[in-house]
Design a protein around this motif. Structure first.
Motif, PDB file in Angstrom:
ATOM      1  N   ILE A 166       0.840  -1.199   0.000  1.00 52.79           N
ATOM      2  CA  ILE A 166       0.000   0.000   0.000  1.00 52.79           C
ATOM      3  C   ILE A 166       0.878   1.253   0.000  1.00 52.79           C
ATOM      4  CG2 ILE A 166      -1.629   1.349   1.396  1.00 52.79           C
ATOM      5  CD1 ILE A 166      -2.920  -1.341   2.174  1.00 52.79           C
ATOM      6  N   ALA A 167       1.936   1.272   0.811  1.00 55.61           N
ATOM      7  CA  ALA A 167       2.833   2.434   0.853  1.00 55.61           C
ATOM      8  C   ALA A 167       3.511   2.644  -0.494  1.00 55.61           C
ATOM      9  CB  ALA A 167       3.876   2.246   1.950  1.00 55.61           C
ATOM     10  N   PHE A 168       3.931   1.564  -1.147  1.00 54.95           N
ATOM     11  CA  PHE A 168       4.563   1.677  -2.462  1.00 54.95           C
ATOM     12  C   PHE A 168       3.600   2.299  -3.469  1.00 54.95           C
ATOM     13  CE2 PHE A 168       5.168  -0.223  -6.676  1.00 54.95           C
ATOM     14  CZ  PHE A 168       6.410   0.317  -6.979  1.00 54.95           C
ATOM     15  N   HIS A 169       2.357   1.867  -3.465  1.00 52.87           N
ATOM     16  CA  HIS A 169       1.390   2.405  -4.408  1.00 52.87           C
ATOM     17  C   HIS A 169       1.055   3.871  -4.119  1.00 52.87           C
ATOM     18  CE1 HIS A 169       0.789  -1.811  -5.528  1.00 52.87           C
ATOM     19  NE2 HIS A 169       0.433  -1.299  -6.689  1.00 52.87           N
ATOM     20  N   VAL A 170       0.995   4.238  -2.858  1.00 54.83           N
ATOM     21  CA  VAL A 170       0.750   5.633  -2.504  1.00 54.83           C
ATOM     22  C   VAL A 170       1.893   6.512  -3.008  1.00 54.83           C
ATOM     23  CG1 VAL A 170       0.615   7.249  -0.553  1.00 54.83           C
ATOM     24  CG2 VAL A 170      -0.755   5.158  -0.550  1.00 54.83           C
ATOM     25  N   VAL A 171       3.126   6.082  -2.808  1.00 58.41           N
ATOM     26  CA  VAL A 171       4.285   6.844  -3.289  1.00 58.41           C
ATOM     27  C   VAL A 171       4.282   6.904  -4.811  1.00 58.41           C
ATOM     28  CG1 VAL A 171       6.813   6.822  -3.435  1.00 58.41           C
ATOM     29  CG2 VAL A 171       5.677   6.428  -1.250  1.00 58.41           C
ATOM     30  N   LEU A 172       3.945   5.819  -5.472  1.00 56.41           N
ATOM     31  CA  LEU A 172       3.913   5.787  -6.931  1.00 56.41           C
ATOM     32  C   LEU A 172       2.866   6.752  -7.482  1.00 56.41           C
ATOM     33  CD1 LEU A 172       4.954   4.382  -9.519  1.00 56.41           C
ATOM     34  CD2 LEU A 172       3.072   2.776  -9.237  1.00 56.41           C
ATOM     35  N   VAL A 173       1.672   6.743  -6.926  1.00 51.18           N
ATOM     36  CA  VAL A 173       0.612   7.648  -7.386  1.00 51.18           C
ATOM     37  C   VAL A 173       1.001   9.096  -7.108  1.00 51.18           C
ATOM     38  CG1 VAL A 173      -1.772   8.372  -6.948  1.00 51.18           C
ATOM     39  CG2 VAL A 173      -1.226   5.953  -7.251  1.00 51.18           C
ATOM     40  N   TYR A 174       1.572   9.371  -5.958  1.00 48.85           N
ATOM     41  CA  TYR A 174       2.014  10.732  -5.631  1.00 48.85           C
ATOM     42  C   TYR A 174       3.065  11.218  -6.633  1.00 48.85           C
ATOM     43  CZ  TYR A 174       4.306  14.556  -3.186  1.00 48.85           C
ATOM     44  OH  TYR A 174       4.861  15.766  -2.877  1.00 48.85           O
ATOM     45  N   LEU A 227       1.450  11.934 -10.032  1.00 48.27           N
ATOM     46  CA  LEU A 227       0.623  13.141 -10.016  1.00 48.27           C
ATOM     47  C   LEU A 227       1.460  14.416  -9.948  1.00 48.27           C
ATOM     48  CD1 LEU A 227      -2.293  12.079  -7.654  1.00 48.27           C
ATOM     49  CD2 LEU A 227      -2.360  12.389 -10.132  1.00 48.27           C
ATOM     50  N   ASN A 228       2.670  14.326  -9.426  1.00 46.85           N
ATOM     51  CA  ASN A 228       3.498  15.512  -9.265  1.00 46.85           C
ATOM     52  C   ASN A 228       4.572  15.656 -10.334  1.00 46.85           C
ATOM     53  OD1 ASN A 228       2.478  16.895  -6.937  1.00 46.85           O
ATOM     54  ND2 ASN A 228       2.985  15.029  -5.846  1.00 46.85           N
ATOM     55  N   GLY A 229       4.431  14.964 -11.448  1.00 44.13           N
ATOM     56  CA  GLY A 229       5.301  15.226 -12.577  1.00 44.13           C
ATOM     57  C   GLY A 229       6.404  14.230 -12.828  1.00 44.13           C
ATOM     58  N   LEU A 230       6.564  13.254 -11.993  1.00 45.74           N
ATOM     59  CA  LEU A 230       7.609  12.272 -12.256  1.00 45.74           C
ATOM     60  C   LEU A 230       7.299  11.487 -13.518  1.00 45.74           C
ATOM     61  CD1 LEU A 230      10.204  10.898 -11.299  1.00 45.74           C
ATOM     62  CD2 LEU A 230       8.817   9.304 -10.028  1.00 45.74           C
ATOM     63  N   GLY A 231       6.019  11.346 -13.817  1.00 39.96           N
ATOM     64  CA  GLY A 231       5.621  10.623 -15.024  1.00 39.96           C
ATOM     65  C   GLY A 231       6.114  11.299 -16.291  1.00 39.96           C
ATOM     66  N   THR A 232       6.158  12.620 -16.305  1.00 43.48           N
ATOM     67  CA  THR A 232       6.638  13.315 -17.499  1.00 43.48           C
ATOM     68  C   THR A 232       8.129  13.123 -17.686  1.00 43.48           C
ATOM     69  OG1 THR A 232       6.913  15.356 -16.246  1.00 43.48           O
ATOM     70  CG2 THR A 232       4.821  15.060 -17.391  1.00 43.48           C
ATOM     71  N   ALA A 233       8.880  12.964 -16.625  1.00 45.43           N
ATOM     72  CA  ALA A 233      10.315  12.714 -16.738  1.00 45.43           C
ATOM     73  C   ALA A 233      10.578  11.252 -17.087  1.00 45.43           C
ATOM     74  CB  ALA A 233      11.018  13.074 -15.432  1.00 45.43           C
ATOM     75  N   PHE A 234       9.696  10.377 -16.702  1.00 45.08           N
ATOM     76  CA  PHE A 234       9.883   8.944 -16.911  1.00 45.08           C
ATOM     77  C   PHE A 234       9.337   8.484 -18.256  1.00 45.08           C
ATOM     78  CE2 PHE A 234       8.602   4.471 -16.060  1.00 45.08           C
ATOM     79  CZ  PHE A 234       9.873   3.975 -15.841  1.00 45.08           C
ATOM     80  N   ALA A 235       8.407   9.240 -18.840  1.00 46.24           N
ATOM     81  CA  ALA A 235       7.750   8.833 -20.081  1.00 46.24           C
ATOM     82  C   ALA A 235       8.714   8.650 -21.250  1.00 46.24           C
ATOM     83  CB  ALA A 235       6.644   9.807 -20.440  1.00 46.24           C
ATOM     84  N   PRO A 236       9.683   9.542 -21.503  1.00 45.74           N
ATOM     85  CA  PRO A 236      10.605   9.307 -22.627  1.00 45.74           C
ATOM     86  C   PRO A 236      11.417   8.022 -22.466  1.00 45.74           C
ATOM     87  CG  PRO A 236      10.737  11.576 -21.931  1.00 45.74           C
ATOM     88  CD  PRO A 236       9.889  10.861 -20.925  1.00 45.74           C
ATOM     89  N   PHE A 237      11.844   7.728 -21.251  1.00 46.63           N
ATOM     90  CA  PHE A 237      12.582   6.484 -21.010  1.00 46.63           C
ATOM     91  C   PHE A 237      11.696   5.287 -21.269  1.00 46.63           C
ATOM     92  CE2 PHE A 237      13.460   3.025 -18.024  1.00 46.63           C
ATOM     93  CZ  PHE A 237      14.700   2.633 -18.494  1.00 46.63           C
ATOM     94  N   LEU A 238      10.473   5.339 -20.819  1.00 53.90           N
ATOM     95  CA  LEU A 238       9.544   4.230 -21.019  1.00 53.90           C
ATOM     96  C   LEU A 238       9.244   4.038 -22.499  1.00 53.90           C
ATOM     97  CD1 LEU A 238       7.790   2.116 -19.605  1.00 53.90           C
ATOM     98  CD2 LEU A 238       5.974   3.803 -19.520  1.00 53.90           C
ATOM     99  N   PHE A 239       9.070   5.142 -23.226  1.00 49.96           N
ATOM    100  CA  PHE A 239       8.823   5.062 -24.665  1.00 49.96           C
ATOM    101  C   PHE A 239      10.019   4.439 -25.382  1.00 49.96           C
ATOM    102  CE2 PHE A 239       9.097   6.943 -28.924  1.00 49.96           C
ATOM    103  CZ  PHE A 239       7.931   6.432 -29.457  1.00 49.96           C
TER     104      PHE A 239
END
Length: 56
Positions: A21-29, A32-44
């Motif tokens: 549960i703690a891992f998922h809370v940190v992941l969602v946070y 939501l706060n922009g880590l996804g935009t930094a991670f998206a090019p690597f994932l692509f």
């Protein structure tokens, strides 16, 4: 094999569920706060290179 006398440790089960549960809370946070935009090019890049190598 007889496992009927084995004692259950409920603390381990609750610790594992709490960590998940703690891992998922940190992941969602983070997402939501922009880590996804930094991670998206690597994932692509990773996904396209993975699929390109699978099709060869």
């Amino acid at each position: 094999m007889d496992f009927s006398d084995r004692q259950q440790e409920p603390g381990k089960k609750f610790l594992g569920i709490g960590l998940v549960i703690a891992f998922h809370v940190v992941l969602v946070y983070a997402l939501l706060n922009g880590l996804g935009t930094a991670f998206a090019p690597f994932l692509f890049f990773f996904s396209t290179s993975l699929f390109a190598s699978a099709q060869k």
